[in-house]
Design an enzyme around this catalytic site. Structure first.
Site, PDB file in Angstrom:
ATOM      1  N   ASP A 186       0.826  -1.203   0.000  1.00 25.62           N
ATOM      2  CA  ASP A 186       0.000   0.000   0.000  1.00 25.62           C
ATOM      3  C   ASP A 186       0.864   1.259   0.000  1.00 25.62           C
ATOM      4  OD1 ASP A 186      -2.610   0.773  -0.247  1.00 25.62           O
ATOM      5  OD2 ASP A 186      -3.009   0.922   1.891  1.00 25.62           O
ATOM      6  N   ASP A 265      -9.284  -2.079   2.286  1.00 28.28           N
ATOM      7  CA  ASP A 265      -9.048  -1.453   3.584  1.00 28.28           C
ATOM      8  C   ASP A 265     -10.094  -1.867   4.612  1.00 28.28           C
ATOM      9  OD1 ASP A 265      -6.862  -0.088   2.505  1.00 28.28           O
ATOM     10  OD2 ASP A 265      -8.141   1.516   1.747  1.00 28.28           O
TER      11      ASP A 265
END
Length: 371
Positions: A186, A265
């Site tokens: 990420d 997420d």
């Protein structure tokens, strides 16, 4: 760096709704994963057994995700209609999976007769299931026609819950490997991809809209009402809320601005929540209610994980507001969820058990798939 008073944007209805929704979805996904596992254990149904990740698979997920990200970055316009079709099928099946327990519960409470109407793939198909499938497909069709953000969120949430229920982590060790790899994944694709590819790859892919194949077909055939079908679609890979959620003018923004959060997420932290929820369940087999936090038999680790997720999400949104730039949410969510779990487990002398995971019995082994 923006002034700190701008953190008041977190109190906007859209931001509050995003936080509450994300926290609720991660907990609901973990709870559904637990109940689904118990259903499979009771039914001993190998055809619907979940996939349990091992270390090599956990290491490969960020690698394959990177390839998929680059594929969509360079070829999105070419494959967008195919992605839309795949998303439609995945959304319908995920909705069916999520709603089935509630429909069955209502059916049992009302004592309704539910005759079998067909048999598919060695599984019986009842009249109620047929009606539910029609309803799920209708919602997907409504999304394909309107592209409304509420339907997009509904489908995305269903996909997230179904994913967490079917893809499992065996212990905190594998979970830590996965989270550490996705933590770096990420950070790289949000902060550093522009240096290598000339554009922020993660943001570019997340904000692209797919071509609607329904509009393409309707336009080709010159069908009536084609103008009512949206040309572009947000794929259900994120949840979005318009900043003017309740209407009215926005300070320093336009009416078309959205706050958003990627499904990953929610789904990745939810896998950790599902793991600790299962651990809590094993420690108290005669649990009455997962909300019984005052009882010595209630869930424990799950609440630290939920609180950590909420704090991490608020930190991620705050960082985005203060820096006025996209933030890798897992940069904040991984430490805020995994950290407290490891610390509390160490303090309770349960870290070894949680780290290695429970030893699988014969019944558990028979419901595990090694891929």
């Amino acid at each position: 760096m923006e002034p700190l008073w701008k953190l008041a944007y977190l109190l906007e209805p859209a931001a509050v709704t995003l936080i509450v929704t994300a926290v609720a979805v991660t907990f609901a996904a973990a709870l559904r994963a637990l109940t689904y596992g118990k259903e499979m254990e009771r039914n001993r149904d190998m055809s619907e057994a979940s996939i349990t990740l091992d270390k090599s698979q956990a290491l490969m997920i960020p690698v394959m995700s990177s390839f998929s990200l680059l594929l969509m970055f360079y070829l999105f316009s070419s494959v967008s209609q195919l992605l839309t079709a795949f998303s439609a099928v995945a959304s319908a099946s995920s909705l069916f999976f999520c709603l089935s327990p509630y429909v069955n519960h209502v059916k049992l409470q009302l004592g309704l007769v539910d005759p079998f109407i067909s048999r598919c793939c060695s599984k019986s198909f009842t009249q109620t299931q047929g009606l539910l499938l029609v309803g799920c497909c209708s919602l997907v069709v409504a999304w394909l026609i309107s592209g409304h953000w509420i339907l997009n969120n509904l489908l995305g949430i269903a996909i997230c819950v179904a994913f967490v229920s079917h893809v499992r982590l065996p212990n905190i060790k594998i979970c830590a490997v996965l989270l550490a790899c996705l933590f770096m994944y990420d950070i790289f694709w949000v902060f550093y991809s522009e240096r290598f590819f000339g554009e922020n790859v993660m943001v570019s892919v997340a904000t692209q809209q797919a071509t609607n194949p329904v509009h393409t077909v309707a336009n080709t055939l010159s069908l009536p009402g084609v103008q009512m079908i949206t040309k572009k679609l947000e794929l259900p890979v994120k949840i979005v809320f318009p900043r003017n959620l309740l209407g009215g003018d926005l300070p320093g923004g336009s009416s078309t601005e959205f706050v958003m959060l990627g499904l990953g997420d929610m789904a990745i932290p939810a896998m950790l929540l599902a793991l600790v929820l299962y651990f809590d369940h094993r420690k108290s087999r005669d649990l009455i209610s997962p909300f019984d936090v005052t009882s010595s038999k209630g869930h424990k680790y799950i609440w630290y994980a939920v609180a950590g997720y909420a704090i991490g999400l608020i930190c991620a949104l705050s960082a985005g507001i203060l820096t006025q730039s996209a933030q890798p949410a897992l940069l904040y969510l991984v430490p805020s969820t995994l950290g407290p779990i490891l610390m509390i487990a160490w303090m309770k002398s349960e870290l070894t058990e949680l780290w290695e995971g429970p030893s699988l019995g014969l019944a558990d082994k028979s419901h595990s798939i090694e891929v």
